[in-house]
Design an enzyme around this catalytic site. Structure first.
Site, PDB file in Angstrom:
ATOM      1  N   GLN A 122       0.833  -1.212   0.000  1.00  0.00           N
ATOM      2  CA  GLN A 122       0.000   0.000   0.000  1.00  0.00           C
ATOM      3  C   GLN A 122       0.861   1.253   0.000  1.00  0.00           C
ATOM      4  O   GLN A 122       0.595   2.220  -0.704  1.00  0.00           O
ATOM      5  CB  GLN A 122      -0.915   0.063   1.233  1.00  0.00           C
ATOM      6  CG  GLN A 122      -2.073  -0.891   1.190  1.00  0.00           C
ATOM      7  CD  GLN A 122      -2.888  -0.749  -0.072  1.00  0.00           C
ATOM      8  OE1 GLN A 122      -3.433   0.300  -0.344  1.00  0.00           O
ATOM      9  NE2 GLN A 122      -2.952  -1.806  -0.859  1.00  0.00           N
TER      10      GLN A 122
ATOM     11  N   HIS B 111       2.120   2.952  -3.176  1.00  0.00           N
ATOM     12  CA  HIS B 111       1.186   3.616  -4.095  1.00  0.00           C
ATOM     13  C   HIS B 111       1.432   5.114  -4.148  1.00  0.00           C
ATOM     14  O   HIS B 111       1.362   5.735  -5.206  1.00  0.00           O
ATOM     15  CB  HIS B 111      -0.261   3.407  -3.645  1.00  0.00           C
ATOM     16  CG  HIS B 111      -0.925   2.247  -4.288  1.00  0.00           C
ATOM     17  ND1 HIS B 111      -1.132   2.166  -5.623  1.00  0.00           N
ATOM     18  CD2 HIS B 111      -1.438   1.105  -3.764  1.00  0.00           C
ATOM     19  CE1 HIS B 111      -1.752   1.026  -5.910  1.00  0.00           C
ATOM     20  NE2 HIS B 111      -1.942   0.366  -4.803  1.00  0.00           N
TER      21      HIS B 111
ATOM     22  N   GLU C 292     -10.270   0.578   3.836  1.00  0.00           N
ATOM     23  CA  GLU C 292     -10.488   0.188   2.439  1.00  0.00           C
ATOM     24  C   GLU C 292     -10.144  -1.304   2.257  1.00  0.00           C
ATOM     25  O   GLU C 292     -10.937  -2.067   1.724  1.00  0.00           O
ATOM     26  CB  GLU C 292      -9.593   1.055   1.543  1.00  0.00           C
ATOM     27  CG  GLU C 292      -9.748   0.770   0.064  1.00  0.00           C
ATOM     28  CD  GLU C 292      -8.677   1.484  -0.767  1.00  0.00           C
ATOM     29  OE1 GLU C 292      -7.677   1.972  -0.183  1.00  0.00           O
ATOM     30  OE2 GLU C 292      -8.843   1.545  -2.001  1.00  0.00           O
ATOM     31  N   HIS C 293      -8.942  -1.686   2.692  1.00  0.00           N
ATOM     32  CA  HIS C 293      -8.489  -3.077   2.610  1.00  0.00           C
ATOM     33  C   HIS C 293      -8.217  -3.597   4.014  1.00  0.00           C
ATOM     34  O   HIS C 293      -7.501  -2.955   4.773  1.00  0.00           O
ATOM     35  CB  HIS C 293      -7.178  -3.182   1.828  1.00  0.00           C
ATOM     36  CG  HIS C 293      -7.228  -2.617   0.446  1.00  0.00           C
ATOM     37  ND1 HIS C 293      -6.630  -1.419   0.121  1.00  0.00           N
ATOM     38  CD2 HIS C 293      -7.790  -3.086  -0.685  1.00  0.00           C
ATOM     39  CE1 HIS C 293      -6.826  -1.177  -1.171  1.00  0.00           C
ATOM     40  NE2 HIS C 293      -7.531  -2.165  -1.682  1.00  0.00           N
TER      41      HIS C 293
ATOM     42  N   ASP D 135      -5.974  -6.723  -5.925  1.00  0.00           N
ATOM     43  CA  ASP D 135      -5.753  -5.613  -6.852  1.00  0.00           C
ATOM     44  C   ASP D 135      -5.817  -6.077  -8.300  1.00  0.00           C
ATOM     45  O   ASP D 135      -6.085  -5.276  -9.199  1.00  0.00           O
ATOM     46  CB  ASP D 135      -4.373  -4.983  -6.611  1.00  0.00           C
ATOM     47  CG  ASP D 135      -4.351  -4.130  -5.361  1.00  0.00           C
ATOM     48  OD1 ASP D 135      -5.421  -3.655  -4.947  1.00  0.00           O
ATOM     49  OD2 ASP D 135      -3.251  -3.930  -4.804  1.00  0.00           O
TER      50      ASP D 135
ATOM     51  N   HIS E 295     -53.711  15.876  -5.004  1.00  0.00           N
ATOM     52  CA  HIS E 295     -53.311  14.477  -4.832  1.00  0.00           C
ATOM     53  C   HIS E 295     -54.531  13.635  -4.463  1.00  0.00           C
ATOM     54  O   HIS E 295     -54.782  12.590  -5.067  1.00  0.00           O
ATOM     55  CB  HIS E 295     -52.269  14.345  -3.713  1.00  0.00           C
ATOM     56  CG  HIS E 295     -50.883  14.765  -4.089  1.00  0.00           C
ATOM     57  ND1 HIS E 295     -50.546  16.057  -4.395  1.00  0.00           N
ATOM     58  CD2 HIS E 295     -49.735  14.051  -4.212  1.00  0.00           C
ATOM     59  CE1 HIS E 295     -49.253  16.116  -4.680  1.00  0.00           C
ATOM     60  NE2 HIS E 295     -48.734  14.915  -4.578  1.00  0.00           N
TER      61      HIS E 295
END
Lengths: 433, 433
Positions: free
Chosen positions: A260, A263, A328-329, A362, A421
């Site tokens: 990670q 990145h 996230e992960h 991934d 209505h």
């Protein structure tokens, strides 16, 4: 140095809260520049898109038709991709398609006890736009992950935009686009590409939904066209949280944390473990791996500034902390990862067991790698076929069904002071006063 | 006068496009004021919420506990609701619950041919906030439509905020909240209520998702807290498109068109018909009804400024025009409405046949009445259980499964220049170079 916390420390709660609330991302304010580009593309169409593309990507386009990357160009680029990589792209695509195909929801049509016909119908958007960044961040895996859910959802037109600085096509990206069934590829990027997809131009028909990652200009453009078209969520920096006991190989977990961190300098890697010696061993292994990784500078900055090791008294403390992070992960490197997974509701994707590094997700596992960041897994989800589908509800009454449920509607309408209505129901029941 | 177009007119395409592109809503710019209120609530918590509530709603609250509407207050309010209205609320709630319960998706867990365990898991958000406007726009039907999907989705905490100007509770709104299973009701509104739900205060725990209609301040506040929490879509003015042949009673269709028009001066009602005499009869019936409707001033302004009658050569022209509008509400007052419905993909909700006025869907049909407006039905959907659920994907490899799919991941990672990604897989395959 990464943050090193013990859950038994007296100030743990406060320091953990600080970790949660730390802002990792600097957002550049490019809204005004982006608004100008969008307005220009809306007004001048292809001519504006050509101007920006020639200027930003150093091209010499003269006619709108040249915006499109031709089938021959795609074939020529794909011919330069080696057989191993083509096979890997195909394996990934096949697995992503299979996983996403199982997500496809069923329509539901029925008549209830009151005789009312009811329905829920799913249809795809008519056209999707896929943004693919140029240069170093042009990832074939990203093309597969964004385009295949649209294809599986049945979107008839999938338009990919990708800037080609200096005119160079990325062969692996072209191969992935071809494999994923992208129907049109345009050599444009930046806010001008998002504007063209949203508003349309003489040669580019507008799309209904725009997905895919991009820089600050692309993110700002997506925010500005939202409402006119749908967009995916704007992703923040990537994150991983690993829960590991002492029985893991420290080098394996170190590699996962660094995968990670490499990145992006803003990425975040967090280790939760109940084994102090193991925590120390992972810290040492990270230092060793950083000596030989090509992207070590990025990974080190991310790990030093945003990384964290949290030493637990017991793994029973993990679920509550993980839920607060809503990562996230989430990797569960444990003997019984399923038991822990069942105690955690908020996570984008969970990787079960010692042999499931996050990187497998991934690329080739099948689930999508576009996932909610920055604690948004508390309320949002990864990319899926649902991003390219929408629901229409259907109701059908005959006179008898309307007699059964209509009077309650009239009562509610009158209570709300909405007489027209009420009238629209009452007039059909023969009681118009 | 409403717009009166014929599809056979030479300038029809241009005039229809103008109708599509007409902006009906003036958006007040209240962003700066809202940002100040949110920052204040974030910093001062309950004290700020009490200050704003006392000022805007003319209350005299002194302690945070007073922000909560007590069970006794709710019971006292509900005791003032007549039995017919209570029964109508219960019928509506029961039908809405039934329809939404059928939407609940199933988890999916399987092991594929490569031996990879894969899963898709749905869980609810932990807490939802429901905004309910005060005063005249406090609709019990809106409480049911926003709260029940959250309840059906399994959200354990549903917090309703409703301003009580002058201290008055709306009995029907309290009855609907009680019936819908709202767990907490707070007497607060405006941007301060949205801020309290998103950031939390001493007495109000933060929620994960905020839904419900509101004025310009509420809409701006929802936009500003988006990302920290999830929000529903910001609704524009309501719309109806009616496709009717000449066999309908003109007064019925007139009532349907006016039922949208009475909502709001910015609402839009459009009639598509292939029968000229019928179009004229509907126009005349609208004039007659406007003479006796309590909300005639609003309805007339909406109908005159935004209404339209489109005279078709044939009903075969309808599907393409309807898809371009992508209406929130679509009524098909035809002998075979299903055939027409099957030719139209983009609509929020479809009402089938002559005996299905749109108002039946506003109250008691069962599907949600919170629907996509302003052409967003091209890519978005009505409120549903999905707004309160999120997905987590799961992947589990054992050593053998990783050997089967891992090498392709390594190939892709290296092609993308992400060596730590590749390493995290390769190290488990015993090949770390």
């Amino acid at each position: 140095m990464p943050l090193d916390l013990s859950s038994s420390a007296p100030d743990f709660a406060a320091r953990f809260r600080d970790l949660l609330n730390a802002k990792r991302e600097m957002s550049e304010d490019v809204d005004a520049a982006v608004a100008r580009i969008i307005a220009d593309v809306k007004q001048r169409g292809d001519a504006a898109v050509i101007d920006y593309t020639n200027r930003f990507d150093r091209l010499g386009l003269e006619r709108p038709e040249q915006l499109r990357i031709t089938a021959d160009e795609i074939e020529a680029a794909v011919a330069g991709v080696g057989p191993d990589l083509l096979a890997a792209i195909d394996l990934a695509a096949t697995r992503i398609e299979s996983f996403h195909a199982r997500q496809m929801p069923m329509d539901d049509h029925y008549t209830d006890a009151a005789g009312v016909r009811l329905g829920l119908r799913w249809t795809s958007v008519s056209a999707a736009g896929l943004y693919v960044p140029g240069g170093t961040a042009a990832y074939p895996s990203s093309v597969l992950m964004n385009a295949l859910p649209a294809k599986v959802a049945g979107v008839p037109r999938i338009v990919m935009v990708v800037p080609t600085p200096g005119g160079t096509l990325n062969p692996a990206v072209m191969a992935a686009a071809k494999r994923a069934g992208v129907t049109d590829i345009l050599r444009i990027g930046g806010a001008q590409a998002v504007a063209a997809l949203a508003h349309g131009t003489g040669t580019i028909a507008p799309v209904d939904k725009i997905v895919g990652p991009g820089n600050a200009y692309v993110a700002a453009a997506k925010r500005q066209v939202f409402g006119l078209v749908g967009i995916d969520s704007i992703a923040g920096p990537s994150e991983i949280l690993v829960v590991a006991d002492g029985a893991n190989d420290p080098a394996w977990i170190a590699a996962d944390l660094l995968s990670q961190a490499e990145h992006d300098e803003s990425a975040q890697s967090i280790l939760l473990t109940d084994d102090n010696a193991f925590a120390d061993a992972v810290l040492a292994a990270i230092e060793q791996l950083l000596e030989r990784l090509p992207r070590a500078a990025t990974a080190r900055k991310s790990w030093d500034e945003h990384g964290a090791v949290i030493r637990l008294r017991s793994l029973d403390e993990a679920p509550a902390l993980v839920e607060a992070v809503a990562p996230e992960h989430l990797e569960l490197a444990l003997d019984d990862p399923d038991a822990m997974a069942n105690r955690i509701r908020h996570a984008g994707a969970i990787f079960l067991g010692r042999n499931t590094p996050e990187a497998i997700g991934d690329y080739v596992a099948g689930p999508n790698h576009v996932l909610p960041t920055a604690r948004t897994a508390r309320f949002s989800s990864g990319l899926s076929v649902f991003d390219f589908l929408k629901r229409t509800t259907l109701v059908g009454c005959d006179a008898e069904a309307l007699r059964a449920i209509g009077p309650a509607a009239v009562t509610l309408a009158r209570a709300e002071g909405l007489d027209a209505h009420g009238l629209s129901v009452a007039i059909r029941l023969g009681s118009t006063n």
